[in-house]
Design a protein around this motif. Structure first.
Motif, mmCIF file in Angstrom:
data_model
loop_
_atom_site.group_PDB
_atom_site.id
_atom_site.type_symbol
_atom_site.label_atom_id
_atom_site.label_comp_id
_atom_site.label_asym_id
_atom_site.label_seq_id
_atom_site.Cartn_x
_atom_site.Cartn_y
_atom_site.Cartn_z
ATOM 1 N N PRO A 52 0.787 -1.233 0.000
ATOM 2 C CA PRO A 52 0.000 0.000 0.000
ATOM 3 C C PRO A 52 0.824 1.292 0.000
ATOM 4 C CG PRO A 52 0.178 -0.830 2.231
ATOM 5 C CD PRO A 52 0.898 -1.826 1.353
ATOM 6 N N TRP A 53 2.152 1.193 0.043
ATOM 7 C CA TRP A 53 2.976 2.389 0.207
ATOM 8 C C TRP A 53 3.059 3.185 -1.093
ATOM 9 C CZ3 TRP A 53 4.675 -2.640 1.071
ATOM 10 C CH2 TRP A 53 4.546 -3.074 2.402
ATOM 11 N N ASP A 54 3.202 4.504 -0.961
ATOM 12 C CA ASP A 54 3.466 5.370 -2.113
ATOM 13 C C ASP A 54 4.953 5.373 -2.452
ATOM 14 O OD1 ASP A 54 0.759 6.169 -2.134
ATOM 15 O OD2 ASP A 54 1.180 7.764 -0.680
ATOM 16 N N ILE A 55 5.767 5.245 -1.424
ATOM 17 C CA ILE A 55 7.212 5.260 -1.601
ATOM 18 C C ILE A 55 7.837 4.450 -0.471
ATOM 19 C CG2 ILE A 55 7.595 7.381 -0.246
ATOM 20 C CD1 ILE A 55 9.703 8.185 -2.368
ATOM 21 N N GLY A 56 8.883 3.717 -0.792
ATOM 22 C CA GLY A 56 9.623 2.984 0.221
ATOM 23 C C GLY A 56 11.018 3.555 0.352
ATOM 24 N N GLN A 75 11.924 0.399 4.934
ATOM 25 C CA GLN A 75 12.389 -0.926 4.499
ATOM 26 C C GLN A 75 11.257 -1.736 3.852
ATOM 27 O OE1 GLN A 75 15.479 -1.154 4.172
ATOM 28 N NE2 GLN A 75 16.588 -1.879 5.973
ATOM 29 N N GLN A 76 10.379 -1.037 3.122
ATOM 30 C CA GLN A 76 9.270 -1.670 2.412
ATOM 31 C C GLN A 76 9.210 -1.119 0.986
ATOM 32 O OE1 GLN A 76 7.537 -4.045 3.680
ATOM 33 N NE2 GLN A 76 7.899 -3.843 5.884
ATOM 34 N N GLY A 130 16.535 -3.206 2.466
ATOM 35 C CA GLY A 130 17.856 -2.832 1.999
ATOM 36 C C GLY A 130 18.961 -3.689 2.586
ATOM 37 N N LYS A 131 18.610 -4.483 3.588
ATOM 38 C CA LYS A 131 19.585 -5.444 4.110
ATOM 39 C C LYS A 131 19.886 -6.520 3.067
ATOM 40 C CE LYS A 131 19.477 -3.681 8.358
ATOM 41 N NZ LYS A 131 20.639 -2.994 8.957
ATOM 42 N N LEU A 132 18.927 -6.745 2.156
ATOM 43 C CA LEU A 132 19.062 -7.819 1.183
ATOM 44 C C LEU A 132 19.296 -7.308 -0.233
ATOM 45 C CD1 LEU A 132 16.083 -10.020 2.431
ATOM 46 C CD2 LEU A 132 18.507 -10.256 3.028
ATOM 47 N N MET A 136 9.742 4.177 -5.560
ATOM 48 C CA MET A 136 8.466 4.828 -5.830
ATOM 49 C C MET A 136 7.466 3.812 -6.372
ATOM 50 S SD MET A 136 10.079 8.106 -7.890
ATOM 51 C CE MET A 136 10.661 7.011 -9.193
ATOM 52 N N ARG A 137 6.210 3.949 -6.002
ATOM 53 C CA ARG A 137 5.207 3.032 -6.550
ATOM 54 C C ARG A 137 4.963 3.371 -8.012
ATOM 55 N NH1 ARG A 137 -0.427 2.861 -3.669
ATOM 56 N NH2 ARG A 137 -1.300 3.615 -5.622
ATOM 57 N N GLN A 138 5.116 2.380 -8.882
ATOM 58 C CA GLN A 138 5.193 2.660 -10.308
ATOM 59 C C GLN A 138 3.917 3.269 -10.889
ATOM 60 O OE1 GLN A 138 6.043 -1.289 -11.872
ATOM 61 N NE2 GLN A 138 3.930 -1.508 -12.553
ATOM 62 N N ASP A 139 2.767 2.920 -10.350
ATOM 63 C CA ASP A 139 1.549 3.490 -10.912
ATOM 64 C C ASP A 139 1.391 4.969 -10.559
ATOM 65 O OD1 ASP A 139 1.145 2.681 -8.251
ATOM 66 O OD2 ASP A 139 -1.017 2.490 -8.515
ATOM 67 N N LEU A 140 2.176 5.455 -9.620
ATOM 68 C CA LEU A 140 2.142 6.881 -9.268
ATOM 69 C C LEU A 140 3.131 7.697 -10.079
ATOM 70 C CD1 LEU A 140 1.846 6.670 -5.369
ATOM 71 C CD2 LEU A 140 0.014 6.818 -7.079
ATOM 72 N N VAL A 141 4.057 7.018 -10.787
ATOM 73 C CA VAL A 141 5.054 7.736 -11.592
ATOM 74 C C VAL A 141 5.038 7.234 -13.040
ATOM 75 C CG1 VAL A 141 6.583 8.400 -9.715
ATOM 76 C CG2 VAL A 141 6.857 6.139 -10.765
#
Length: 238
Positions: A149-153, A180-181, A185-187, A208-213
């Motif tokens: 559900p995030w807009d950006i991680g 970290q969603q 970044g640990k992986l 960035m969530r691709q459908d927003l950009v």
């Protein structure tokens, strides 16, 4: 243009914007054995990254380096010995052309020049700061029940200094932020581990969530939001 990367020269500010998966290009002599329509999909390219990165480079007056080939040709955000360098499957899609591909040849042709250029650009900066730009799909075909559900991680490994500055500011800008969603970044942090964390260079990693950009309006919106935040991170840390 070097086939391993595209460079956007927006100015001399000591910020380097890096887009590992900014291109869907497949050289004519590389046969992946897939439906060409998949080159418009997230398995081939981080949608919106090239456009947002270019806008940011011009807005901030800095350089951006964008990977020149699809992640299906070679994954530039993988360590030299990582098994995912030449993907044979991606989100349920087979990539048969990679099963018997010459990994060493693709490394020499694409992976090494890309990372060597990043290193040279950073060496020429007095006090560098890195912005790593990726995008993610809101839904995986292979795991449609997974909620994203995030807009950006914001991704990082050991160095979370810029993350701690950026996250509250992104939330203040009205974005739903994943710490970290949707990845850790640990992986999945090979390029930043190599060029930033291993050298003590501060950085901010964004997904960035691709459908927003996916269109110019969304790309301009994210560039407007990210620009001042990147500058603030750089001014505090570099």
């Amino acid at each position: 243009m070097n086939e391993a990367y595209t460079e956007v020269d927006g100015g001399d500010l000591d910020i380097l914007i890096i887009g590992d998966h900014a291109s869907a290009r497949v050289p004519v002599d590389v046969e992946l054995g897939i439906d060409p329509a998949l080159l418009n999909d997230h398995i081939a390219i981080d949608i919106g990254v090239a456009e947002v990165s270019t806008l940011l480079a011009r807005q901030l007056g800095c350089t951006a380096i964008l990977g020149g080939v699809s992640r299906l040709v070679i994954d530039l955000n993988r360590e030299d010995d990582a098994p995912g360098l030449l993907p044979v499957m991606s989100d349920g899609h087979a990539i048969p052309g990679n099963r018997h591909a010459d990994l060493a040849a693709r490394m020499i042709r694409f992976h090494h020049p890309y990372h060597h250029r990043i290193g040279r650009l950073l060496d020429d900066m007095g006090s560098p700061f890195i912005l790593s730009v990726h995008s993610f799909t809101p839904r995986l075909a292979s795991d449609p029940d997974q909620q994203r559900p995030w807009d950006i991680g914001i991704l990082y490994n050991e160095d979370d200094r810029a993350a701690r500055i950026a996250i509250p500011q992104l939330e203040d800008a009205g974005l739903k932020v994943g710490d970290q969603q949707p990845y850790s970044g640990k992986l999945l942090n090979a390029t930043m581990n190599r060029h930033a964390e291993d050298n003590g260079i501060p950085y901010l990693g964004v997904e960035m969530r691709q459908d927003l950009v996916g269109d110019p309006e969304g790309q301009a919106r994210f560039a407007r939001i990210l620009g001042p935040i990147v500058l603030e991170c750089r001014n505090q840390l570099a």
